[in-house]
Write a protein that holds these residues in place. Structure first.
Motif, mmCIF file in Angstrom:
data_model
loop_
_atom_site.group_PDB
_atom_site.id
_atom_site.type_symbol
_atom_site.label_atom_id
_atom_site.label_comp_id
_atom_site.label_asym_id
_atom_site.label_seq_id
_atom_site.Cartn_x
_atom_site.Cartn_y
_atom_site.Cartn_z
ATOM 1 N N ALA A 1 -6.851 0.978 -12.068
ATOM 2 C CA ALA A 1 -5.462 0.737 -11.788
ATOM 3 C C ALA A 1 -4.835 2.066 -12.064
ATOM 4 O O ALA A 1 -4.013 2.537 -11.610
ATOM 5 C CB ALA A 1 -4.671 -0.166 -12.472
ATOM 6 N N TRP B 1 -4.523 -3.926 -1.289
ATOM 7 C CA TRP B 1 -3.305 -3.311 -0.631
ATOM 8 C C TRP B 1 -2.684 -2.615 -1.773
ATOM 9 O O TRP B 1 -2.097 -1.430 -1.826
ATOM 10 C CB TRP B 1 -2.278 -4.507 -0.207
ATOM 11 N N ASN B 2 -2.669 -3.301 -2.979
ATOM 12 C CA ASN B 2 -1.988 -2.617 -4.178
ATOM 13 C C ASN B 2 -2.813 -1.406 -4.504
ATOM 14 O O ASN B 2 -1.934 -0.543 -5.274
ATOM 15 C CB ASN B 2 -2.228 -3.736 -5.478
ATOM 16 N N LEU B 3 -3.792 -1.112 -4.242
ATOM 17 C CA LEU B 3 -4.520 0.210 -4.684
ATOM 18 C C LEU B 3 -4.686 1.095 -3.563
ATOM 19 O O LEU B 3 -5.150 2.156 -3.610
ATOM 20 C CB LEU B 3 -5.973 -0.012 -5.125
ATOM 21 N N GLY B 4 -3.553 0.757 -2.534
ATOM 22 C CA GLY B 4 -3.330 1.698 -1.513
ATOM 23 C C GLY B 4 -3.960 1.478 -0.201
ATOM 24 O O GLY B 4 -3.785 2.311 0.938
ATOM 25 N N ALA B 5 -4.474 0.562 -0.106
ATOM 26 C CA ALA B 5 -5.474 0.056 1.262
ATOM 27 C C ALA B 5 -4.414 -0.411 2.351
ATOM 28 O O ALA B 5 -3.675 -1.475 1.943
ATOM 29 C CB ALA B 5 -6.521 -0.711 1.210
ATOM 30 N N SER C 1 0.761 -1.455 -0.017
ATOM 31 C CA SER C 1 0.076 0.031 0.045
ATOM 32 C C SER C 1 0.850 1.263 0.013
ATOM 33 O O SER C 1 0.462 2.379 -0.345
ATOM 34 C CB SER C 1 -0.921 0.126 1.167
ATOM 35 N N PHE D 1 -11.886 2.871 -5.764
ATOM 36 C CA PHE D 1 -11.243 2.436 -4.555
ATOM 37 C C PHE D 1 -9.893 2.958 -4.487
ATOM 38 O O PHE D 1 -9.906 3.453 -3.235
ATOM 39 C CB PHE D 1 -11.217 1.100 -4.921
ATOM 40 N N GLY D 2 -9.365 3.032 -5.498
ATOM 41 C CA GLY D 2 -7.773 3.619 -5.230
ATOM 42 C C GLY D 2 -7.769 5.185 -4.437
ATOM 43 O O GLY D 2 -6.895 5.360 -3.669
ATOM 44 N N LYS E 1 -10.108 6.568 -2.987
ATOM 45 C CA LYS E 1 -10.713 6.441 -1.709
ATOM 46 C C LYS E 1 -9.758 6.295 -0.648
ATOM 47 O O LYS E 1 -9.729 6.767 0.502
ATOM 48 C CB LYS E 1 -11.896 5.576 -1.515
ATOM 49 N N MET E 2 -8.974 5.141 -0.908
ATOM 50 C CA MET E 2 -7.962 4.750 -0.010
ATOM 51 C C MET E 2 -6.899 5.704 0.298
ATOM 52 O O MET E 2 -6.228 5.892 1.199
ATOM 53 C CB MET E 2 -7.027 3.452 -0.303
ATOM 54 N N ARG E 3 -6.811 6.686 -0.770
ATOM 55 C CA ARG E 3 -6.012 7.757 -0.653
ATOM 56 C C ARG E 3 -6.646 8.847 0.040
ATOM 57 O O ARG E 3 -6.031 10.160 0.044
ATOM 58 C CB ARG E 3 -5.043 8.203 -1.987
ATOM 59 N N PRO F 1 0.184 0.090 -9.247
ATOM 60 C CA PRO F 1 -1.072 -0.662 -9.154
ATOM 61 C C PRO F 1 -0.851 -1.744 -10.169
ATOM 62 O O PRO F 1 -0.062 -1.586 -11.221
ATOM 63 C CB PRO F 1 -2.203 0.261 -9.734
#
Lengths: 382, 266
Positions: A164, B169-173, A90, A115-116, A118-120, A95
């Protein structure tokens, strides 16, 4: 051979800037087995690199180490000059497009893409705007609210790409992303990927077992076998100048002969092979002496054909036709020399017509003369 | 061949019908008598009445037991689902030595005869001086129910593409975020199912509760105590209530258990 040449070019051209991805003496063990052995590889920014090999050759492990899903046992991996061995997945911006696609089945299309972001911790509105942009870029904005299982294979592929790429990463990793698609779609998606990579100017690391995919898209290909990098080079180099017997076999459509040096003169070397004496160009930096064992590669499309024996050919052998197959304008023939060795020949249909070879005269068993110039004989590095 | 197949079908259907008759006749009888005005369960029936329901509605002991049962079953549902999820997740995610032994131990409690488990619990709780408290029932039931929760959730996690978590995880989680945003949403149907199932098991459980409960009676314990005193049609009314509560929970559990998110495969 191709490899050393490539290295020198890169080293002189790119001294100012560290390559984007560096593998330095990377080793990966799983228990007692070595998945990747002493890997040294550099990838420049904006390069489309394909890692190729049969299953179990370590190509996917290499990609997973880059993404942080596996940690190297030895050596160092650097991304943009920074050591990333210890970074969690992470914490890297690398990606990946998964072979299984790994789309989240409980989220709809746009939620998957978001998703990506949001995680950031990017806010709802910006997330939505940027995701929609990517959906329209991939020409699937109309499916934004659909669930994943309502999409076709090609559409899912596009969702996976958008998901990605939405975080605008410096590197995109692709793990056999097209392996589940049918042939037509594969060609279409190859076009989409190539164009995307050029437009974005970011680095693509593409893992595949398919030679046609790798050669169609990649600037450089890495050929791996049993955890070892066999060759790194442009598709042309790998094809014309295979660094090892393995590569020569792997890239197919090559004829491989073996023999001992029987004569050397100022410009050529003669090798006594299983089909007879073959004449090849003498490399300027040669270290051959009489009796040295050499492997020769003559690609199928470098061979010529005639119905009768011709004068002043470097290499000419009488063969019997075994079989022929037509794909579009190309004809692939299998012929057998007098000594019983099969050779593969690729010609255009047009060339065949010119030499007076026609359906009527060609039954299997017909005698033909196969020839090739000494410059098209490639001598494998010892 | 075809005839034997047909015969087999007939036999199997007959078997099924008998099972349903044996299971449901007593329950249905009990439900019918709960609306019967006669004090004794005899045929012909008396007139229709709700007085047994009024009686239990106005009985503070019943309310007390119901409250205890509710507290216990909800707590047990939550606790054993959490423990079950953790166990199932360790099985899904990690490989380690003695993993099979770990799983066997985790699944062990339901194989111990209830009466032994109950006695052991009572002995142990008395020894450390906490017996007779409501939360000891919660503890004892959680031991009993967590394996069910684990089994249900584990089945769901087995359907999960292992790449899904890596993709998060790969997408930043971070690992926690991936758990919250991917693993739990994916397992959610089974989590709801496990919670309902363990609540139902705890709600109906008698033996352990009887031994451990002390003065804090749960409904099954109270039913037995009423039965020991006299024949009272209130039992039928309480039984009906218990039956419908449990059935509702089990049906919800089943609905979520069989839920399959369409898998995103090509």
């Amino acid at each position: 051979m191709g490899q050393t040449k490539d290295e020198t070019r890169k080293n002189t051209g790119d001294m100012s800037q560290e390559p984007q991805i560096v593998f330095q003496n990377v080793v990966k063990y799983f228990g007692n087995t070595t998945a990747v052995e002493k890997m040294n590889l550099t990838v420049k920014k904006g390069e489309f690199i394909a890692i190729m090999g049969s299953s179990g050759c370590g190509k996917t492990t290499t990609l997973r180490m880059l993404a942080g899903m596996e940690t190297p046992s030895e050596g160092e991996i650097r991304l943009n000059g920074q050591r990333i061995n210890e970074l969690k997945p992470s914490e890297r911006n690398t990606p990946m497009v998964w072979q299984s696609l790994a789309l989240f089945p409980f989220l709809n299309v746009i939620q998957n893409v978001e998703f990506g972001l949001k995680m950031r911790g990017i806010g709802t509105e910006e997330r939505r705007r940027r995701s929609l942009e990517w959906l329209s870029r991939m020409a699937i904005e109309e499916f934004a609210e659909r669930s994943i299982d309502q999409l076709s294979g090609g559409q899912r592929q596009r969702v996976a790409l958008a998901r990605a790429l939405v975080t605008e990463p410096p590197v995109l990793l692709l793990d056999e992303p097209l392996s589940a698609l049918d042939a037509n779609l594969v060609v279409r998606m190859q076009g989409v990927l190539s164009r995307l990579q050029k437009e974005l100017g970011i680095t693509f690391v593409y893992v595949t077992h398919s030679q046609s995919e790798a050669f169609a898209m990649a600037d450089r290909v890495v050929i791996m076998s049993k955890g070892v990098v066999e060759q790194v080079g442009s598709p042309q180099e790998v094809y014309r100048k295979p660094a090892s017997r393995f590569v020569a076999n792997f890239v197919g459509s090559n004829n491989i002969l073996n023999g001992d040096v029987s004569a050397i003169d100022t410009s050529s070397v003669i090798i006594e092979t299983e089909i007879g004496a073959v004449r090849a160009n003498l490399p300027t930096d040669h270290e051959y002496s009489m009796g040295v064992h050499l492997g020769l590669v003559i690609s199928a499309d470098a061979m010529d054909l005639s119905m009768t024996e011709e004068q002043s050919k470097d290499n000419q052998f009488r063969c019997r036709l075994v079989s022929e197959s037509f794909v579009g304008a190309m004809v692939t023939m299998l012929v057998e020399t007098d000594s019983g060795i099969e050779l593969k020949i690729q010609l255009f249909q047009k060339e065949l017509d010119q030499i007076g070879f026609s359906e009527n005269t060609s039954s299997s068993g017909t005698f033909l003369w196969v020839s090739w110039s000494k410059s098209s004989v490639y001598i494998l590095p010892q | 061949m075809k005839n034997t197949g047909r015969l087999l079908t007939v036999i199997l259907i007959g078997y099924l019908v008998f099972i349903f008759i044996f299971i449901f006749t007593p329950i249905i009888t009990s439900i019918i008598f709960s609306f019967n005005s006669d004090r004794f369960p005899t045929i012909p029936l008396g007139s229709f009445t709700l007085k047994w329901y009024e009686l239990i509605y106005n009985d503070p002991d019943v309310w007390e037991a119901a409250k205890n049962s509710l507290i216990v079953s909800v707590s047990v549902g939550i606790l054993s689902t959490i423990i079950g999820f953790c166990t199932a997740y360790t099985d899904f995610r990690y490989e380690f030595r003695f993993k099979n032994m770990y799983l066997a131990l985790a699944l062990l409690p339901p194989t111990v005869p209830l009466i032994i488990l109950a006695l052991a619990m009572l002995a142990w709780f008395s020894k450390i001086g906490v017996s007779g408290q409501l939360w000891t029932i919660v503890l004892a039931h959680t031991v009993l129910c967590a394996p069910f929760a684990m089994a249900v959730i584990r089945l769901r996690l087995q359907q999960m593409d292992a790449d899904l978590e890596s993709a998060a995880w790969n997408l930043g989680a971070s690992e926690w975020l991936a758990m919250k945003e991917v693993v739990i949403p994916f397992a959610l149907p089974s989590i709801v199912s496990a919670m309902c199932l363990t609540m139902a098991v705890s709600f109906d459980e008698f033996a352990v509760a009887w031994f451990v409960s002390g003065l804090n009676k749960t409904i099954p314990v109270m039913i037995l105590e009423i039965l020991q005193g006299n024949i009272d049609p209130q039992i039928n009314a309480i039984g009906t209530f218990v039956f419908f509560t449990s059935m509702t929970l089990v049906i919800i559990a089943q609905l979520f258990f069989t839920f399959r998110s369409p898998k995103a495969t090509l």
